[in-house]
Design an enzyme around this catalytic site. Sequence first.
Site, PDB file in Angstrom:
ATOM      1  N   ASP A 144      74.698 -20.556 -43.957  1.00 35.66           N
ATOM      2  CA  ASP A 144      75.637 -19.446 -43.886  1.00 35.66           C
ATOM      3  C   ASP A 144      75.318 -18.542 -42.684  1.00 35.66           C
ATOM      4  O   ASP A 144      74.143 -18.253 -42.418  1.00 35.66           O
ATOM      5  CB  ASP A 144      75.514 -18.637 -45.195  1.00 35.66           C
ATOM      6  CG  ASP A 144      76.602 -17.591 -45.347  1.00 35.66           C
ATOM      7  OD1 ASP A 144      77.779 -17.967 -45.375  1.00 35.66           O
ATOM      8  OD2 ASP A 144      76.261 -16.396 -45.445  1.00 35.66           O
ATOM      9  N   GLU A 152      77.030 -22.929 -40.226  1.00 36.09           N
ATOM     10  CA  GLU A 152      78.316 -22.226 -40.157  1.00 36.09           C
ATOM     11  C   GLU A 152      78.265 -21.414 -38.861  1.00 36.09           C
ATOM     12  O   GLU A 152      77.791 -20.284 -38.822  1.00 36.09           O
ATOM     13  CB  GLU A 152      78.502 -21.282 -41.354  1.00 36.09           C
ATOM     14  CG  GLU A 152      79.906 -20.675 -41.368  1.00 36.09           C
ATOM     15  CD  GLU A 152      79.989 -19.248 -41.881  1.00 36.09           C
ATOM     16  OE1 GLU A 152      81.101 -18.763 -42.124  1.00 36.09           O
ATOM     17  OE2 GLU A 152      78.944 -18.572 -42.026  1.00 36.09           O
TER      18      GLU A 152
HETATM   19  C1  NOJ Z   1      80.303 -16.829 -44.651  1.00 34.32           C
HETATM   20  C2  NOJ Z   1      80.765 -17.291 -45.981  1.00 34.32           C
HETATM   21  O1  NOJ Z   1      81.467 -18.500 -45.836  1.00 34.32           O
HETATM   22  C3  NOJ Z   1      81.608 -16.182 -46.556  1.00 34.32           C
HETATM   23  O2  NOJ Z   1      82.295 -16.580 -47.714  1.00 34.32           O
HETATM   24  C4  NOJ Z   1      80.706 -14.999 -46.814  1.00 34.32           C
HETATM   25  O3  NOJ Z   1      81.473 -13.903 -47.259  1.00 34.32           O
HETATM   26  C5  NOJ Z   1      79.946 -14.604 -45.552  1.00 34.32           C
HETATM   27  N1  NOJ Z   1      79.422 -15.719 -44.818  1.00 34.32           N
HETATM   28  C6  NOJ Z   1      78.774 -13.701 -45.900  1.00 34.32           C
HETATM   29  O4  NOJ Z   1      77.791 -14.467 -46.546  1.00 34.32           O
END
Ligand code: NOJ
Length: 448
Positions: A184, A231
């Site tokens: 993440d 991500e």
């Molecule tokens: C990316 C995640 O995919 C999202 O859902 C989340 O709100 C943010 N990061 C914070 O963790």
Amino acid sequence: MRGDAVIYQIYPRSFFDKNGDGIGDVAGMVAKLDHLAWLGVDALWTSPTYPSPNVDWGYDVADHRAVHPELGTLDDLDTLIAEAEKRGIEVWLDLVPNHTSDRHEWFSERPEYYVWSKTIPNDWKSIFTKGSAWQWHARRRRYYLHQFAPQQPDLDWWNTDVRAEFEHIIRFWLDRGVSGFRIDVAHGLVKDRELRDGVEHMRGRPEVHDVYRSWQQIAREYDPKPTLMGETVVKLEQMFAYYQGLDLAQNFDFCTAAFELDELRPLVEKTMHGLPPGAIPTWFGSNHDHSRLATRWGAGDERRARAALFLVLTLPGVAILYQGDEIALEDGDVPENRVLDVADPSRDPERTPLPWTRSGEEWREPWLPLGDTRRNVEEQRAETSSTLHYVRDLIRARRELGDGYETLPSPRGVWAYRRGAKTCVLNMTPRRATYDGTRLDPWEGVIV
Ligand code: NOJ
Ligand code: CA
């Protein structure tokens, strides 16, 4: 992980609810493994299953080594890993290293793990509140940093104890048989040491690659080597650098592009051209933060959604399907009084429950409203001309595609590309087209 893997993203609360309390659960994932094996996916990545106060629905982690009681138990997760393995499916978890919940014990007992300042030191903004990313902490009489909600304090990645903690967490899960992580906010962990003004000092710092290089070393101790997928919400030009330490960097420029040949084709070419030698690209058109591809790219036309799926599944590298893509599921309608997301605009429409049947009986009182069930798994499995079968057939067909990507000359509106001995042809228009003697219906894709 195979270089042409299909990864299936599960959003746990909306996947399948085994115990009937309106919240999808880990036992529900186990119950649907045969279905996912039938579909032919190689790995499933589940959004967070950790205990969480649910300010950000699992992305505010309160304990990295456990399962949220609403979703099941650690035993259930062990069962999932074992049962998935029997079917040749890998289980990847979501690792959330940028921040924790403010209810994580670290926040009270290890304040030095977080980023503090006596005054508001810079212009950094919170993605969720859109105000300052610095929140006053009355008891400690200092501000702490939160890129997301105030209940999600950012960790200090200059602190070597934080690094050690995550190395332990990674080993904890790899020892249990987890085969990969989706990381993440992979672009956000390390902040500028001097906390200088400018978002470029809050995210996308080059020092972050050292963190991933060290995780990669841990991964190499395991056989088969687990996969690290970031991500990476950065521009394509910045994305390539993440392959220094990661196996996969998510291509967000592709996901957020308009569904137009003139926009997508140059992006694919740029991606293929910019990747370091041997690096594997990723392609996806939906996730739990973005409107589903059947809505955004499909624009209500199932043929367009299939064209999008054709692309995601026939470009070289890794394809990521978000739950529901396989039935061309559209975003759900979430009335104002049912909105649960902390972000504005709300991401709830792409998080509504997956319809398994037309009656929707499997979701009696779901946490988010069940959307339109006319596209559902049961009916599409029974109908061989459905999108679900289309996706399954494509997953099989993609195994026959060769390496590499080469754009081929084609008539206007048609996208043709070579994949080894095969050629993929996609009609990106609402009109009939012809490519080299092959007749194409509107939005039709064929492999020749
Ligand atoms: C990316 C995640 O995919 C999202 O859902 C989340 O709100 C943010 N990061 C914070 O963790
Ligand atoms: Ca449940």
